[in-house]
Each structure stands twice: as structure tokens, then as C-alpha cells.
Design an enzyme around this catalytic site. Structure first.
Site, PDB file in Angstrom:
ATOM      1  N   GLY A  60       2.749   1.956  -2.778  1.00 31.53           N
ATOM      2  CA  GLY A  60       3.128   2.475  -4.140  1.00 31.53           C
ATOM      3  C   GLY A  60       4.171   1.449  -4.752  1.00 31.53           C
ATOM      4  O   GLY A  60       4.600   1.672  -6.079  1.00 31.53           O
ATOM      5  N   TYR A  70      -4.437  -4.095 -10.866  1.00 31.81           N
ATOM      6  CA  TYR A  70      -4.249  -4.712 -12.312  1.00 31.81           C
ATOM      7  C   TYR A  70      -5.192  -3.826 -13.422  1.00 31.81           C
ATOM      8  O   TYR A  70      -5.067  -3.544 -14.428  1.00 31.81           O
ATOM      9  CB  TYR A  70      -4.830  -6.236 -12.206  1.00 31.81           C
ATOM     10  CG  TYR A  70      -3.767  -7.001 -11.326  1.00 31.81           C
ATOM     11  CD1 TYR A  70      -2.424  -6.651 -11.348  1.00 31.81           C
ATOM     12  CD2 TYR A  70      -4.101  -8.166 -10.906  1.00 31.81           C
ATOM     13  CE1 TYR A  70      -1.431  -7.152 -10.369  1.00 31.81           C
ATOM     14  CE2 TYR A  70      -3.365  -8.818  -9.758  1.00 31.81           C
ATOM     15  CZ  TYR A  70      -2.168  -8.404  -9.774  1.00 31.81           C
ATOM     16  OH  TYR A  70      -0.962  -9.261  -9.081  1.00 31.81           O
ATOM     17  N   GLY A  87       0.906  -1.214  -0.067  1.00 31.04           N
ATOM     18  CA  GLY A  87      -0.132   0.027   0.001  1.00 31.04           C
ATOM     19  C   GLY A  87       0.699   1.178  -0.094  1.00 31.04           C
ATOM     20  O   GLY A  87       0.395   2.421   0.440  1.00 31.04           O
ATOM     21  N   LYS A 122      -6.564  -1.084 -12.798  1.00 32.95           N
ATOM     22  CA  LYS A 122      -5.896   0.541 -13.176  1.00 32.95           C
ATOM     23  C   LYS A 122      -4.851   0.582 -14.113  1.00 32.95           C
ATOM     24  O   LYS A 122      -4.729   1.482 -14.917  1.00 32.95           O
ATOM     25  CB  LYS A 122      -5.149   1.028 -11.647  1.00 32.95           C
ATOM     26  CG  LYS A 122      -5.672   2.333 -11.224  1.00 32.95           C
ATOM     27  CD  LYS A 122      -5.286   2.665  -9.908  1.00 32.95           C
ATOM     28  CE  LYS A 122      -5.516   4.088  -9.625  1.00 32.95           C
ATOM     29  NZ  LYS A 122      -5.136   4.747  -8.331  1.00 32.95           N
TER      30      LYS A 122
HETATM   31  C1  LIG Z   1      -1.079  -6.907  -4.656  1.00 31.83           C
HETATM   32  C2  LIG Z   1       0.220  -6.066  -4.515  1.00 31.83           C
HETATM   33  C3  LIG Z   1       1.312  -6.376  -5.519  1.00 31.83           C
HETATM   34  C4  LIG Z   1      -0.280  -4.422  -4.835  1.00 31.83           C
HETATM   35  O1  LIG Z   1       0.955  -3.766  -4.412  1.00 31.83           O
HETATM   36  P1  LIG Z   1       1.127  -2.700  -3.584  1.00 31.83           P
HETATM   37  O2  LIG Z   1       2.414  -1.993  -3.314  1.00 31.83           O
HETATM   38  O3  LIG Z   1       0.307  -2.859  -2.070  1.00 31.83           O
HETATM   39  O4  LIG Z   1       0.168  -1.581  -3.928  1.00 31.83           O
HETATM   40  P2  LIG Z   1       0.384  -0.015  -4.485  1.00 31.83           P
HETATM   41  O5  LIG Z   1       0.641   0.693  -3.060  1.00 31.83           O
HETATM   42  O6  LIG Z   1       1.309   0.213  -5.493  1.00 31.83           O
HETATM   43  O7  LIG Z   1      -1.085   0.527  -4.913  1.00 31.83           O
HETATM   44  C5  LIG Z   1      -1.490   0.725  -6.155  1.00 31.83           C
HETATM   45  C6  LIG Z   1      -2.900   0.407  -6.237  1.00 31.83           C
HETATM   46  O8  LIG Z   1      -3.506  -0.846  -5.767  1.00 31.83           O
HETATM   47  C7  LIG Z   1      -4.604  -0.574  -4.933  1.00 31.83           C
HETATM   48  N1  LIG Z   1      -4.576  -0.946  -3.659  1.00 31.83           N
HETATM   49  C8  LIG Z   1      -3.310  -1.142  -3.009  1.00 31.83           C
HETATM   50  N2  LIG Z   1      -3.550  -1.579  -1.872  1.00 31.83           N
HETATM   51  C9  LIG Z   1      -4.907  -1.309  -1.519  1.00 31.83           C
HETATM   52  C10 LIG Z   1      -5.893  -1.802  -0.424  1.00 31.83           C
HETATM   53  N3  LIG Z   1      -5.346  -2.248   0.732  1.00 31.83           N
HETATM   54  N4  LIG Z   1      -7.111  -1.706  -0.876  1.00 31.83           N
HETATM   55  C11 LIG Z   1      -7.679  -1.290  -2.077  1.00 31.83           C
HETATM   56  N5  LIG Z   1      -6.812  -1.164  -3.049  1.00 31.83           N
HETATM   57  C12 LIG Z   1      -5.550  -0.995  -2.783  1.00 31.83           C
HETATM   58  C13 LIG Z   1      -4.784   0.929  -4.991  1.00 31.83           C
HETATM   59  O9  LIG Z   1      -6.037   0.962  -6.383  1.00 31.83           O
HETATM   60  C14 LIG Z   1      -3.723   1.622  -5.705  1.00 31.83           C
HETATM   61  O10 LIG Z   1      -3.822   2.616  -6.365  1.00 31.83           O
HETATM   62  P3  LIG Z   1      -4.190   4.051  -5.557  1.00 31.83           P
HETATM   63  O11 LIG Z   1      -2.912   4.152  -4.568  1.00 31.83           O
HETATM   64  O12 LIG Z   1      -4.024   4.959  -6.497  1.00 31.83           O
HETATM   65  O13 LIG Z   1      -5.351   4.005  -5.025  1.00 31.83           O
HETATM   66  C15 LIG Z   1       0.639  -6.056  -2.915  1.00 31.83           C
HETATM   67  O14 LIG Z   1      -0.307  -5.652  -2.110  1.00 31.83           O
HETATM   68  C16 LIG Z   1       0.919  -7.638  -2.398  1.00 31.83           C
HETATM   69  O15 LIG Z   1       2.008  -8.129  -2.684  1.00 31.83           O
HETATM   70  N6  LIG Z   1      -0.037  -8.260  -1.926  1.00 31.83           N
HETATM   71  C17 LIG Z   1       0.118  -9.723  -1.374  1.00 31.83           C
HETATM   72  C18 LIG Z   1       0.132 -10.539  -2.462  1.00 31.83           C
HETATM   73  C19 LIG Z   1      -0.608 -10.620  -3.449  1.00 31.83           C
HETATM   74  O16 LIG Z   1      -1.737 -10.532  -3.250  1.00 31.83           O
HETATM   75  N7  LIG Z   1      -0.238 -10.844  -4.680  1.00 31.83           N
HETATM   76  C20 LIG Z   1      -0.786 -10.889  -6.232  1.00 31.83           C
HETATM   77  C21 LIG Z   1      -1.522 -12.053  -6.141  1.00 31.83           C
HETATM   78  S1  LIG Z   1      -2.190 -12.317  -7.793  1.00 31.83           S
END
Ligand SMILES: CC(C)(COP(=O)(O)OP(=O)(O)OC[C@H]1O[C@@H](n2cnc3c(N)ncnc32)[C@H](O)[C@@H]1OP(=O)(O)O)[C@@H](O)C(=O)NCCC(=O)NCCS
Length: 105
Positions: free
Chosen positions: A28, A65, A26, A67
Site C-alpha cells: 500500500g 496507475y 505490495g 487504478k
Molecule cells: C510499482 C510500485 C511503485 C507500486 O507500489 P506498491 O507499494 O508495491 O503498490 P501498492 O501496494 O500500493 O498497490 C497498489 C495497487 O497496485 C497494484 N499492485 C501492486 N502490487 C501488485 C502485484 N504484485 N501484482 C499486481 N498488482 C499489484 C494493485 O492494483 C494494487 O491495488 P490493490 O491492492 O487494491 O489490488 C512498486 O511496486 C515499485 O516500486 N516497483 C518497482 C519499481 C517500479 O516498477 N516502478 C515503476 C516504474 S514506472
């Protein structure tokens, strides 16, 4: 994160990403990492399509995804069983033409 099943004939691949530590989510990082992977896939490897799979209730991942321009191509019903509950699974994809159109964030 990475690409697997890179298919040079069909010009596609599978993408996977996971930030292991809760504290780093969360912030970026996922966006930056996905941007890098998409740039590498389309501009360096010259692929046509990136595929990925995600559990439908993984809200942060699905939101990220979508987005980035990925579209749901298929829904597998009750594909994943976790703690005695079943979850749907999305097959999602991004095409080079949509990436080039500037769907990036
Ligand atoms: C999914 C994952 C890769 C996203 O990476 P992240 O660094 O957390 O996400 P970001 O901070 O770059 O956020 C990008 C966008 O994702 C969405 N997002 C991220 N965290 C979110 C949350 N907790 N709830 C809702 N939307 C969320 C938002 O749309 C965000 O855009 P915004 O900041 O403009 O609103 C990461 O959370 C992760 O590794 N999760 C656990 C493993 C997993 O689920 N992997 C994918 C398996 S298919």
C-alpha cells in the site's frame, strides 16, 4: 519518487516512483505515495497533466496507475531491451479534471 520536467508553460510534468526494497512492495506504500504526488501536482503546483512512462509488462505498476486514473496515450513497440528480449513501453497520463472527478483510490 518525484516529479521532473515540470513545465510551467504547458502545466505538465513527468512522474517517477520506485520502492527499492522488494519487502516493502505490495503493502500500500505506492498507493499512498502516488496519492501524495498527485495532490501536490494538482493542488499545490496547479498542473494540468501528469505524464509517466512504464514498461508494458510491469503489471503492478500499470495496474496501480490505471487504478489512479492514468490512461495509456501511446505505445512504443520494442522500446526496451532486457536480457535479449524486447518490451513495449507505455506513455501514460492523468489530467487534472479526471483527478478532481475523484478517480482517486
Ligand atoms: C510499482 C510500485 C511503485 C507500486 O507500489 P506498491 O507499494 O508495491 O503498490 P501498492 O501496494 O500500493 O498497490 C497498489 C495497487 O497496485 C497494484 N499492485 C501492486 N502490487 C501488485 C502485484 N504484485 N501484482 C499486481 N498488482 C499489484 C494493485 O492494483 C494494487 O491495488 P490493490 O491492492 O487494491 O489490488 C512498486 O511496486 C515499485 O516500486 N516497483 C518497482 C519499481 C517500479 O516498477 N516502478 C515503476 C516504474 S514506472
Amino acid at each position: 519518487m518525484g516529479l521532473s520536467n515540470i513545465n510551467k508553460v504547458n502545466k505538465n510534468c513527468d512522474l517517477f516512483i520506485m520502492i527499492g526494497e522488494d519487502d516493502y512492495r505490495g503493502k500500500g506504500v505506492g498507493k499512498i505515495a502516488m496519492d501524495w504526488l498527485m495532490d501536490y501536482s494538482f493542488n499545490k503546483l496547479k498542473l494540468h497533466k501528469i505524464n509517466l512512462g512504464v514498461i508494458a509488462n510491469n503489471v503492478p505498476a500499470v495496474k496501480l496507475y490505471k487504478k489512479l486514473g492514468f490512461k495509456i496515450e501511446g505505445i512504443m513497440i520494442d522500446e526496451v531491451r532486457y536480457k535479449n528480449k524486447y518490451y513495449n513501453f507505455y506513455s501514460m497520463a492523468l489530467f487534472e479534471k479526471d483527478y478532481k472527478k475523484g478517480v482517486k483510490i
